[in-house]
Write a protein that holds these residues in place. Structure first.
Motif, PDB file in Angstrom:
ATOM      1  N   UNK A  47      -3.301  -6.953  -5.156  1.00 43.04           N
ATOM      2  CA  UNK A  47      -4.561  -7.458  -5.712  1.00 43.04           C
ATOM      3  C   UNK A  47      -5.539  -6.352  -6.081  1.00 43.04           C
ATOM      4  N   UNK A  48      -5.349  -5.146  -5.565  1.00 40.72           N
ATOM      5  CA  UNK A  48      -6.276  -4.066  -5.918  1.00 40.72           C
ATOM      6  C   UNK A  48      -6.550  -3.148  -4.746  1.00 40.72           C
ATOM      7  N   UNK A  49      -7.765  -2.585  -4.655  1.00 38.48           N
ATOM      8  CA  UNK A  49      -8.108  -1.661  -3.567  1.00 38.48           C
ATOM      9  C   UNK A  49      -7.791  -2.262  -2.209  1.00 38.48           C
ATOM     10  N   UNK A  50      -7.199  -1.458  -1.338  1.00 44.02           N
ATOM     11  CA  UNK A  50      -6.717  -1.951  -0.046  1.00 44.02           C
ATOM     12  C   UNK A  50      -7.861  -1.960   0.955  1.00 44.02           C
ATOM     13  N   UNK A  51      -8.259  -3.131   1.456  1.00 44.13           N
ATOM     14  CA  UNK A  51      -9.351  -3.179   2.437  1.00 44.13           C
ATOM     15  C   UNK A  51      -8.902  -2.662   3.797  1.00 44.13           C
ATOM     16  N   UNK A 103       2.021   2.007  -3.849  1.00 43.64           N
ATOM     17  CA  UNK A 103       0.854   1.655  -4.659  1.00 43.64           C
ATOM     18  C   UNK A 103      -0.411   2.344  -4.163  1.00 43.64           C
ATOM     19  N   UNK A 104      -0.438   2.689  -2.885  1.00 45.68           N
ATOM     20  CA  UNK A 104      -1.573   3.410  -2.295  1.00 45.68           C
ATOM     21  C   UNK A 104      -1.008   4.388  -1.280  1.00 45.68           C
ATOM     22  N   UNK A 105      -0.792   5.646  -1.720  1.00 46.22           N
ATOM     23  CA  UNK A 105      -0.084   6.625  -0.886  1.00 46.22           C
ATOM     24  C   UNK A 105      -0.825   6.957   0.399  1.00 46.22           C
ATOM     25  N   UNK A 106      -2.128   6.666   0.488  1.00 46.04           N
ATOM     26  CA  UNK A 106      -2.852   6.970   1.734  1.00 46.04           C
ATOM     27  C   UNK A 106      -2.369   6.100   2.882  1.00 46.04           C
ATOM     28  N   UNK A 107      -1.676   5.001   2.579  1.00 46.60           N
ATOM     29  CA  UNK A 107      -1.139   4.162   3.660  1.00 46.60           C
ATOM     30  C   UNK A 107      -0.103   4.914   4.491  1.00 46.60           C
ATOM     31  N   UNK A 108       0.621   5.857   3.844  1.00 45.95           N
ATOM     32  CA  UNK A 108       1.637   6.606   4.583  1.00 45.95           C
ATOM     33  C   UNK A 108       1.022   7.385   5.743  1.00 45.95           C
ATOM     34  N   UNK A 109      -0.218   7.851   5.580  1.00 44.59           N
ATOM     35  CA  UNK A 109      -0.842   8.660   6.634  1.00 44.59           C
ATOM     36  C   UNK A 109      -1.045   7.871   7.913  1.00 44.59           C
ATOM     37  N   UNK A 110      -1.080   6.538   7.820  1.00 47.33           N
ATOM     38  CA  UNK A 110      -1.287   5.710   9.011  1.00 47.33           C
ATOM     39  C   UNK A 110      -0.083   5.733   9.940  1.00 47.33           C
ATOM     40  N   UNK A 111       1.059   6.181   9.433  1.00 45.53           N
ATOM     41  CA  UNK A 111       2.281   6.193  10.246  1.00 45.53           C
ATOM     42  C   UNK A 111       2.744   7.597  10.585  1.00 45.53           C
ATOM     43  N   UNK A 112       1.916   8.602  10.299  1.00 44.22           N
ATOM     44  CA  UNK A 112       2.271   9.961  10.680  1.00 44.22           C
ATOM     45  C   UNK A 112       2.236  10.091  12.200  1.00 44.22           C
ATOM     46  N   UNK A 113       2.997  11.063  12.756  1.00 45.51           N
ATOM     47  CA  UNK A 113       3.079  11.190  14.214  1.00 45.51           C
ATOM     48  C   UNK A 113       1.729  11.370  14.900  1.00 45.51           C
ATOM     49  N   UNK A 114       0.779  12.079  14.228  1.00 40.33           N
ATOM     50  CA  UNK A 114      -0.504  12.337  14.867  1.00 40.33           C
ATOM     51  C   UNK A 114      -1.595  11.368  14.411  1.00 40.33           C
ATOM     52  N   UNK A 115      -1.204  10.306  13.701  1.00 40.79           N
ATOM     53  CA  UNK A 115      -2.203   9.342  13.243  1.00 40.79           C
ATOM     54  C   UNK A 115      -2.794   8.592  14.420  1.00 40.79           C
ATOM     55  N   UNK A 116      -4.098   8.401  14.399  1.00 34.67           N
ATOM     56  CA  UNK A 116      -4.775   7.653  15.457  1.00 34.67           C
ATOM     57  C   UNK A 116      -4.636   6.164  15.177  1.00 34.67           C
ATOM     58  N   UNK A 601      -0.314   8.744  -9.573  1.00 37.62           N
ATOM     59  CA  UNK A 601       0.085   8.725  -8.167  1.00 37.62           C
ATOM     60  C   UNK A 601       0.988   9.891  -7.783  1.00 37.62           C
ATOM     61  N   UNK A 602       1.497  10.645  -8.759  1.00 36.62           N
ATOM     62  CA  UNK A 602       2.330  11.820  -8.467  1.00 36.62           C
ATOM     63  C   UNK A 602       1.405  13.018  -8.287  1.00 36.62           C
TER      64      UNK A 602
END
Length: 712
Positions: A47-51, A103-116, A601-602
């Motif tokens: 739908x667009x920007x991820x809340x 679609x929103x590459x910043x979501x990957x950071x939520x699953x990094x080993x040091x992600x809070x 996105x690249x």
């Protein structure tokens, strides 16, 4: 028998009485719950920007998928068919997560080993487990928001050099002479308002083109002491510190000299001793920059437990990764200033790293009335406006719940409350005036050259780095042995030979170069290749920081394994990349180029120096990372010219990653001595270097000369 399909580590479940009841529980168990949740995520992302609510759900589902996969693989009660079926269903859920994150590459950071893991994610995770019939394990009690947990006792150290400094200054006491300056302002209208949310919101509401930088005084001079001349935008910050300003969020784009600004601002403010907290990849560069800009200020870099530091240094550089070992004594060292490089590293205020940084900042502000505090970042916002919060706390502008005295005073002076329409622009300006400085390359284009090379020295302090340095010593010993045999042969023939004979050094180096190839033992070729592999991760990490900060980046390497390692790092960091290699078909090569140029996105294109160094137009980027050194300046200039071309509207910066204390440093010195580093840095001169054969021989000669000098 426990429910084999949905058992969770750290959770318990009531066992079903028979297989029929187990099948019913499985049908309503965790996998269907995850499937419904991932479809909700998929629809929200489309739908667009991820809340934030969707980001939290994404993190909760990702963590549960990871835990369930581990459990299923290890469950001895599952047969192969059952295990395969559950893993297949989990793979389907993971695929939808990956498609959403694309679609929103910043979501990957939520699953990094040091992600809070956010509080909302933890709550959603527990709710999903409960819905699946799992009783979640009790959560550990979290520390109070305004308390920093102590680092593990067995990791904390106090270097002997620090003890010596403390013994030399036993009566060093905190300075509370200006404590009145920190008293709470007289609050009237705003004393009962929740203000942190409106302050953050004021930046979201700002219109395009709104001023994002504080006013700075005109510099009296661009020459500070005996160091190099500053650019005007750099001198403005130094002048601001000299005029009494003491807190800065310096958010200039990479390539605008934030390190020099911080060091000279500390000099102008008399903020020594100065603590500098940095990522590991740039701590050696900070020491080098300190020697350049503040040569009269001793600098020391903390490695590991800090056994070799200078306890009497004016500038102490420590990386985030070892901060937990040293946070105890650093808090009592008597620092009058603190610089936080790549300050977005503390965006998650609840992480241990961030808590240590915030605790040190508070201790420095408590012990000294007006310390210099500088947060340096080209990426002040990674995910959303909340990322400002921890940086503002570091600077003392806010605490965990409310604005600090200085900011509260400015807000009171506006005469407005969050109910007034004019509050938000006034509040935003109040924060900016506390010390936000943001300049882009295009804003100061007249100050900087059209093309420049910036060297980033890195320390290879792991096992591979130690192995490389030992291999270099072996190579040096072989060269010395060959030199001694040749010298003895000359003496027997009646020729005089000096202890360090330059003519013979050159001949021995040439013999070594001509008689070895990359396939014959440890030699100059294999050394450089090993160094390239060892630098790959650090170079890719730095590239990832640039990509998040300024957009598209071109990454150059010589060897395929370095390119592979870099691409793996980018994938782990949630940054999409493409690559240009020598073994590609013309169609595949063009597809890779088009992907980088046209797909927003690249973020990175990974290029082979030999395959992509010529004939390409990549000017959609203005930053280049040279992960491996070339043997000639011409080759690296050809690579940079893929970006620095007619039509390029922004100044181009090439970041050259150099392994300190290795032959890498020697090679770059040889290249620069012939090309003229000053000319390249100022006007992009393309002066020819000469053959790569010449540089290889000179590198071997330098290694031999150094070994002979040490022996003499």
């Amino acid at each position: 028998m426990a429910n084999r399909g949905q058992r969770q580590s750290g959770a318990t479940r009531t066992a079903p009485r028979n297989r029929r009841s187990q099948r019913r529980v499985d049908d309503e168990g965790l996998l269907p719950v995850l499937a419904r949740a991932v479809r909700e995520i998929e629809n929200a992302v489309r739908r667009g920007p991820v809340p934030m609510s969707t980001r939290s759900r994404f993190q909760a589902v990702g963590l549960l998928v990871r835990e369930e996969r581990t459990r299923v693989k290890a469950d001895p009660e599952l047969n192969d068919n059952q295990r395969g079926e559950q893993l297949k269903r989990l793979d389907g859920i993971a695929t939808i997560l990956a498609q959403s994150a694309a679609r929103d590459s910043t979501l990957f950071t939520l699953l990094e080993p040091d992600a809070v893991v956010s509080d909302e994610s933890s709550l959603l995770k527990r709710e999903m487990l409960t819905a699946a019939g799992v009783v979640p394990a009790p959560e550990p009690e979290a520390p109070a928001d305004d308390q920093a947990p102590a680092a593990p006792v067995d990791r904390r150290v106090i270097p002997q050099a620090v003890v010596s400094r403390q013994l030399a200054n036993p009566f060093l006491a905190p300075d509370f002479s200006a404590v009145d300056e920190r008293r709470e302002p007289q609050t009237r209208r705003l004393s009962t308002w929740e203000l942190i949310g409106p302050l953050l919101s004021s930046f979201e509401r700002a219109s395009d083109g709104a001023v994002a930088s504080m006013g700075l005084p005109e510099p009296a001079s661009l020459q500070i002491g005996k160091g190099p001349e500053l650019m005007k935008h750099q001198a403005e910050v130094v002048e601001g510190a000299a005029a009494g300003h003491r807190t800065f969020l310096l958010a200039d784009e990479p390539g605008l000299g934030k390190t020099a600004q911080a060091l000279l601002a500390a000099e102008a403010a008399g903020a020594f001793p100065l603590l500098v907290v940095v990522p590991n990849v740039v701590k050696t560069n900070w020491a080098r920059e300190a020697e350049l800009w503040t040569p009269h200020r001793p600098v020391t870099v903390i490695h590991g437990d800090g056994h070799n530091i200078d306890g009497f240094a004016d500038i102490v550089v420590v990386n985030y990764e070892v901060l937990d070992r040293h946070v105890g004594w650093l808090g009592h060292f008597g620092f009058r200033g603190m610089v936080l490089d790549e300050a977005h590293f503390i965006k998650n205020a609840s992480s241990q790293r961030s808590r240590h940084v915030l605790a040190l900042s508070e201790q420095i502000r408590t012990r000294h009335p007006r310390p210099l505090l500088m947060a340096l970042t080209g990426t002040p916002l990674i995910n959303d406006i909340e990322d400002f919060r921890a940086i503002w706390r570091f600077l003392g502008w806010i605490d965990a719940k409310k604005p600090g005295p200085a900011l509260m005073g400015r807000l009171e002076e506006t005469g407005l409350t969050p109910l007034d329409g004019g509050f938000y622009p006034a509040a935003r300006q109040s924060v900016i005036d506390l010390g936000i400085v943001r300049r882009r390359k295009v804003d100061v284009a007249s100050d900087i050259p059209a093309r420049r090379i910036a060297d980033i020295p890195v320390e290879l302090d792991d096992d591979e780095g130690r192995s490389i340095r030992e291999a270099e010593r072996d190579l040096a010993r072989r060269l010395v042995s060959r030199y001694e045999r040749a010298a003895e042969a000359r003496r027997e023939a009646g020729h005089a030979v000096d202890a360090i004979d330059e003519d013979l050094i050159g001949k021995v180096a040439a013999w070594e170069r001509d008689e070895t190839t990359e396939k014959t033992g440890e030699n100059v070729f294999t050394m450089v290749r090993r160094i390239g592999r060892a630098k790959a991760g650090l170079a890719a990490d730095y590239t990832a920081q640039l990509a998040r900060s300024v957009g598209k980046v071109v990454f150059f390497a010589k060897h395929v394994d370095v390119m592979d390692a870099a691409e793996a790092t980018f994938a782990k960091r949630g940054i999409r990349s493409t690559s240009i290699r020598g073994d590609q078909t013309p169609a595949a090569r063009q597809k890779a180029i088009d992907g980088f140029v046209n797909d927003p996105d690249v973020g990175v294109v990974v290029c082979s120096l030999s395959a992509a160094g010529v004939g390409l137009n990549l000017q959609v980027a203005s930053n280049v990372v040279l992960a491996e050194l070339s043997w000639t300046d011409a080759e690296q200039m050809q690579a940079i010219d893929r970006v620095h071309r007619i039509g390029q509207e922004e100044p181009v910066t090439a970041w050259r990653i150099i392994a300190a204390q290795t032959i890498d440093s020697t090679i770059v010195e040889l290249i620069d001595s012939k090309a003229g580093l000053a000319a390249r840095a100022l006007d992009g001169s393309d002066e020819e270097l000469g053959a790569d054969h010449d540089v290889q021989v000179k590198a071997l000669a330098a290694l031999l000369r150094s070994a002979l000098t040490e022996r003499a």
